[in-house]
Structures are given as C-alpha cells and as structure tokens.
Design a protein around this motif. Structure first.
Motif, PDB file in Angstrom:
ATOM      1  N   SER A   7     -60.182  59.629 -48.747  1.00 19.51           N
ATOM      2  CA  SER A   7     -61.527  59.223 -49.162  1.00 19.51           C
ATOM      3  C   SER A   7     -62.626  60.068 -48.499  1.00 19.51           C
ATOM      4  CB  SER A   7     -61.753  57.741 -48.872  1.00 19.51           C
ATOM      5  OG  SER A   7     -61.596  57.490 -47.487  1.00 19.51           O
ATOM      6  N   GLU A   9     -62.423  63.305 -48.530  1.00 18.70           N
ATOM      7  CA  GLU A   9     -62.263  64.591 -49.223  1.00 18.70           C
ATOM      8  C   GLU A   9     -61.524  65.624 -48.388  1.00 18.70           C
ATOM      9  OE1 GLU A   9     -66.164  65.728 -50.648  1.00 18.70           O
ATOM     10  OE2 GLU A   9     -66.103  64.156 -52.174  1.00 18.70           O
ATOM     11  N   LYS A  19     -53.279  58.906 -52.787  1.00 18.16           N
ATOM     12  CA  LYS A  19     -53.881  58.040 -53.803  1.00 18.16           C
ATOM     13  C   LYS A  19     -54.938  58.781 -54.608  1.00 18.16           C
ATOM     14  CE  LYS A  19     -52.830  53.759 -51.501  1.00 18.16           C
ATOM     15  NZ  LYS A  19     -53.223  52.420 -51.205  1.00 18.16           N
ATOM     16  N   ILE A  20     -55.354  59.947 -54.106  1.00 19.00           N
ATOM     17  CA  ILE A  20     -56.372  60.741 -54.793  1.00 19.00           C
ATOM     18  C   ILE A  20     -55.899  62.197 -54.855  1.00 19.00           C
ATOM     19  CG2 ILE A  20     -58.780  61.510 -54.826  1.00 19.00           C
ATOM     20  CD1 ILE A  20     -59.363  59.128 -52.896  1.00 19.00           C
ATOM     21  N   TYR A  22     -57.415  65.972 -56.128  1.00 22.63           N
ATOM     22  CA  TYR A  22     -58.462  66.814 -56.697  1.00 22.63           C
ATOM     23  C   TYR A  22     -57.760  67.917 -57.468  1.00 22.63           C
ATOM     24  CZ  TYR A  22     -62.281  64.756 -53.966  1.00 22.63           C
ATOM     25  OH  TYR A  22     -63.229  63.914 -53.434  1.00 22.63           O
ATOM     26  N   SER A  36     -61.069  64.553 -60.499  1.00 21.85           N
ATOM     27  CA  SER A  36     -60.404  63.739 -59.488  1.00 21.85           C
ATOM     28  C   SER A  36     -59.479  62.777 -60.211  1.00 21.85           C
ATOM     29  CB  SER A  36     -61.456  62.960 -58.687  1.00 21.85           C
ATOM     30  OG  SER A  36     -60.834  62.104 -57.768  1.00 21.85           O
ATOM     31  N   ARG A  37     -58.250  62.645 -59.714  1.00 31.16           N
ATOM     32  CA  ARG A  37     -57.295  61.705 -60.300  1.00 31.16           C
ATOM     33  C   ARG A  37     -56.882  60.697 -59.233  1.00 31.16           C
ATOM     34  NH1 ARG A  37     -53.295  65.909 -63.474  1.00 31.16           N
ATOM     35  NH2 ARG A  37     -54.933  66.839 -64.770  1.00 31.16           N
ATOM     36  N   VAL A  38     -56.879  59.436 -59.603  1.00 32.08           N
ATOM     37  CA  VAL A  38     -56.488  58.371 -58.684  1.00 32.08           C
ATOM     38  C   VAL A  38     -55.122  57.856 -59.113  1.00 32.08           C
ATOM     39  CG1 VAL A  38     -57.085  56.110 -57.763  1.00 32.08           C
ATOM     40  CG2 VAL A  38     -58.898  57.755 -58.282  1.00 32.08           C
TER      41      VAL A  38
END
Length: 93
Positions: A7, A9, A19-20, A22, A36-38
């Motif tokens: 979170s 970055e 969980k994320i 880029y 961005s993909r979650v």
C-alpha cells in the motif's frame, strides 16, 4: 510487466502474499504505468490468473514452485532485493 507492491507503493517482500500489482510496459528506455490490479492474495492460482498476460513479474521473494509455474506460462520471475521502487527495478531490466 507486473510488480508486486504494498500500500506504500513499494515492492513487496514475497510474491505469494501480494495483493496489489502495478502493471507497466517498457519500450526501449521508456517505462509506462498501465494500471493497478488488486488480487485476493490467495497465493499461486489467483496471483497467476491476475498476471498471466505479463511477460515479467518482479517481487522481493519468489518461491521455487511459483517460479516454475510462471516459467511454464512464459513469465520471467525476477527477484528484486536492491530497491523497493518499482520503476527503478524495471529500469534495471
């Protein structure tokens, strides 16, 4: 290219807990942020599903089983330990 981030970055320490992601493209020396993909962070299957259209994934740690699964899909796994910055990590490729 997919980069697993937290979170803040920053490149996350373990791909299996990502969980994320880029997503970037790199053309010659130009790096472009795409999206961005979650993900639900549910280890191998969901993570691979979320990045299967990428040719490279970068993370702080990637387990041997995951590396083999990614390789089977034509995705190069890169372990990045010298920078937490996604753009700087991509620039090194």
């Amino acid at each position: 290219m997919a980069v697993s981030v937290n979170s803040n970055e920053e490149i996350i320490s373990h791909l299996g807990k990502a969980k994320i992601f880029y997503i970037f493209s790199k053309d010659s020396e130009e790096i472009t942020f795409i999206e961005s993909r979650v993900t639900d962070g549910n280890h191998e299957n969901h993570i691979i599903e979320d990045i299967k259209d990428c040719d490279v994934v970068i993370s702080g740690k990637i387990g041997r089983g995951m590396v083999e699964s990614l390789r089977g899909l034509g995705i190069k796994a890169i372990i990045e330990t010298t920078t937490l910055n996604p753009v700087k990590a991509i620039a090194k490729i």
